[in-house]
Structure formats: C-alpha cells, structure tokens
Design an enzyme around this catalytic site. Structure first.
Site, PDB file in Angstrom:
ATOM      1  N   ILE A 169       0.784  -1.387  -0.049  1.00 33.84           N
ATOM      2  CA  ILE A 169       0.027   0.106  -0.130  1.00 33.84           C
ATOM      3  C   ILE A 169       0.782   1.273  -0.132  1.00 33.84           C
ATOM      4  CG2 ILE A 169      -1.877   1.192   1.341  1.00 33.84           C
ATOM      5  CD1 ILE A 169      -2.794  -1.240   2.593  1.00 33.84           C
ATOM      6  N   ASN A 191       0.518   5.646   7.178  1.00 33.32           N
ATOM      7  CA  ASN A 191       0.221   4.323   6.503  1.00 33.32           C
ATOM      8  C   ASN A 191       0.642   3.162   7.400  1.00 33.32           C
ATOM      9  OD1 ASN A 191      -0.529   2.625   4.055  1.00 33.32           O
ATOM     10  ND2 ASN A 191       1.701   2.529   4.183  1.00 33.32           N
ATOM     11  N   TYR A 222      -5.609  -3.990  17.084  1.00 34.69           N
ATOM     12  CA  TYR A 222      -5.446  -3.361  15.885  1.00 34.69           C
ATOM     13  C   TYR A 222      -6.754  -2.450  15.808  1.00 34.69           C
ATOM     14  CZ  TYR A 222      -5.482  -2.575  10.679  1.00 34.69           C
ATOM     15  OH  TYR A 222      -5.359  -2.303   9.549  1.00 34.69           O
ATOM     16  N   LYS A 259      -7.023   1.672  15.432  1.00 32.42           N
ATOM     17  CA  LYS A 259      -7.688   2.390  14.268  1.00 32.42           C
ATOM     18  C   LYS A 259      -8.784   3.231  14.745  1.00 32.42           C
ATOM     19  CE  LYS A 259      -4.599   0.713  11.182  1.00 32.42           C
ATOM     20  NZ  LYS A 259      -3.788   1.544  10.366  1.00 32.42           N
TER      21      LYS A 259
END
Length: 364
Positions: A122, A191, A254, A258
């Site tokens: 990504i 990112n 996670y 986020k």
C-alpha cells in the site's frame, strides 16, 4: 534586475546587475555565446540606462560598465534555487564589474510527501501516486532491505527513504530533521500499521501495547515532528485507518487503535484547521497485500471466500487506497477535512448475505 542573456558553458544564464562604485574588473573564464543585453540599474534613486556589451578574448568574458557589479546564475537557479558565480582570476583596471564566488545553495524541494510504511504494497502504491504531485516522496520504514527494493522499483530520482522505528519518539525526531533539511513537507501519510493478535483471548499485554503503539501512537509522533512544516505549507495529513476501526472484524488491539486513529484525524482537523491544515482518514477493507500470502497457502480460495461479504464482490487493491489518498491530498479536496472515507468495496454499507437472509429476496 535579471535578464536572460545567452549561453554559459552550455547552460542558460542570468546576469544580475547591481550599482557599485567604479573599481577594477575581474575577469572570470567563461564560454559565452552570442551575448548582448540591455540592463537598467537604479543609481542614486533614479533609473539610468546602461548598456552592457560582453567581449570575447581567448574564450574569456569581460564586462564593461563601470557602475555595476554582476553575478552569473545558471538557469537551474530559478528551478532548483542553485547559484553559480564566476571565480575571479584576473584584474583589469579599465572596467568596473566585480565577479565574486560563493558556494552553491543546497537544493530544496518545495513540496515533500511522507509515507510511513512506505516499503509495503500500500505504501508503494501511495508513494507512486503522490510522486506525480510532489517534488520528493520519502518512504519511511523500519525494514531497510524491503524499502530499498521498493525504492529501486519506484526510482531514486524523485523518491527517497528514511529507515526509522516510528514508535520511537527520538528516532522520529531525527528522521524529521533529515527530511526537513531537504525541503518543506506538504503531505503526511500515516500508513504504517499491522496486527498479529486475532482475538482478545490470544493477546498478551505486550502485544496490546505493541499494536496500539504502531497503529495509533506512531501517527501522533509523526504529526508532532512535522506539524511546523505542515503549518507553513498549509498541508494535509492522511491517516490510513481500517474498516476495523468502524466495526468488529477481529484483531481487537488493531481495531481499537484504528478507531483511535479516526478520532485523532478529527481532532487534527478541528484543532489545526486554523493553520490551513486538512486531516482525513481512509478506511480500507481487505486489501490484496503480501501478509495475505500465508493465508492463501492455507486456503487458495481465501479471497473468493472473503469477497462474498463485499457488495462489489471483490476485495480492495493497493491502487484503490492510493487513489483515495491522492484525491484527499489534492486541491480538489480543499474543502474536505475531518472525514473517514471507507475504501472497502461496500463492506461497511451492509452485507448482501444478511439482507438476503432477512428478506428472502433473490435481489440481494
């Protein structure tokens, strides 16, 4: 005043004239072709027309007006802010131009993009996309070997890398110092991220701290390190969140990080908006990246199994995420800040399987 006057050692040159009392000329070695210019200088608060006729003598350049000093800059000075001035080597009392020598100014990029986790799939896709709108894109990653391969693939002329553990504040500060020595940061893309613990039952306190540090704390550290430059450029912060931050799909540490990253995005948008800084988040769904390779080995049909939960019946590609980042960082999104944009092939809109089960309709 500045005038384009011809060719200097096969480079376009600019001759800059400033008033000076009469003094001996110093002749620098110059290969000048077809050079004649009309220079207007301000002498004693009035405009005086001066005519400059360069001469040629054994390949040298001689300036011939007694009221001015001259500096020669390469055409690259206008594009890369570099200067090149002649080296004086001989005095001639008949003329009054002084030519001095100064070291070249360092090349500075007017717009830099930072992409953390730049060595991954990504990150590379985002970097490639931002390369079209920035002078320099810096890939920040902890894995030097992987990032070096990525840099070779992208090309080293417009892309650079910094090896850094972005969960370490001191390393982030040093990384920022090195980047800012190259120019001003206009876009920061947080990112970097990752997860290993799939459930709360499987997770240790150390794993929780590691995952929240990487997926949330690191974004704040990078913002803190680059905030002054972003204020100067009225730049953009883009945080790569996840659909896991919007709903429960496993990987609890996670997901919690986020969700925090999405809220951090809104906090930046509200608090830093007065500086012209925009902050947005992108929330990808399942993305076809290298970490899925192990799952594919265990189940070759894993992507087909996952795609059934997505209304578009496919998963996300790295380029899909990069396209969203490119848009949010551009002037086309100049009125957009504080949003979280799902790039998830419709996952968070709803699941067709559930709708089909509830309605018993074949239209889902």
């Amino acid at each position: 005043m500045v005038f384009d006057i011809g060719r200097f050692r096969r480079q376009d040159v600019i001759l800059q004239i400033s008033p000076l009392t009469p003094q001996p000329v110093r002749r620098g070695r110059m290969a000048v072709e077809a050079v004649t210019a009309v220079i207007f200088a301000d002498a004693l608060a009035s405009l005086v027309s001066l005519y400059l006729t360069p001469r040629y003598q054994n390949g040298d350049f001689t300036a011939s007006h007694p009221l001015s000093s001259c500096q020669v800059f390469t055409n690259a000075a206008r594009e890369r802010e570099k200067s090149c001035r002649l080296v004086p080597d001989e005095v001639n009392a008949d003329y009054g131009y002084i030519i001095t020598t100064v070291p070249p100014a360092p090349q500075m990029a007017s717009s830099i993009a930072i992409v953390t986790g730049g060595g991954g799939d990504i990150g590379q896709a985002i970097a490639l996309k931002l390369g079209a709108t920035h002078d320099l894109v810096v890939l920040v990653d902890i894995d030097e070997a992987k990032t070096s391969v990525a840099l070779d693939r992208l090309g080293r002329e417009k892309f650079g890398m910094q090896i850094c553990d972005i969960t370490d504040g001191e390393q982030v500060a040093e990384m920022a110092r090195l980047v800012l020595s190259k120019g001003a940061v206009r876009t920061l893309v947080n990112n970097a991220g990752g997860t290993r613990a799939f459930s709360l039952h499987d997770m240790t306190p150390e794993q929780w701290r590691d995952e929240t540090s990487l997926n949330l704390d690191a974004a704040f550290l990078c913002l803190h390190a680059f905030q002054d430059s972003l204020k100067q450029t009225r730049g953009s912060v883009i945080n790569i969140a996840s659909v896991n931050g919007l709903s429960v799909f496993g990987n609890p540490a996670y997901s919690a990080a986020k969700a925090g990253l999405i809220h951090l995005t809104r906090s930046i948008a509200v608090e830093y908006g007065k500086f012209g800084i925009r902050a947005n988040a992108v929330a990808p769904g399942t993305v076809r990246t290298a970490p899925w390779e192990s799952r594919m080995k265990a189940n070759p049909d894993v992507f087909r199994d996952v795609a059934q939960w997505y209304p578009l019946e496919r998963i996300v590609e790295p380029q899909d995420v990069a396209n969203a980042v490119s848009f949010l960082s551009s002037n086309e999104a100049s009125a957009i800040t504080g949003v979280c944009l799902p790039v998830d092939c419709g996952l968070t809109a709803g699941q067709t399987a559930i709708a089909r089960t509830i309605t018993q309709s074949d239209h889902y």
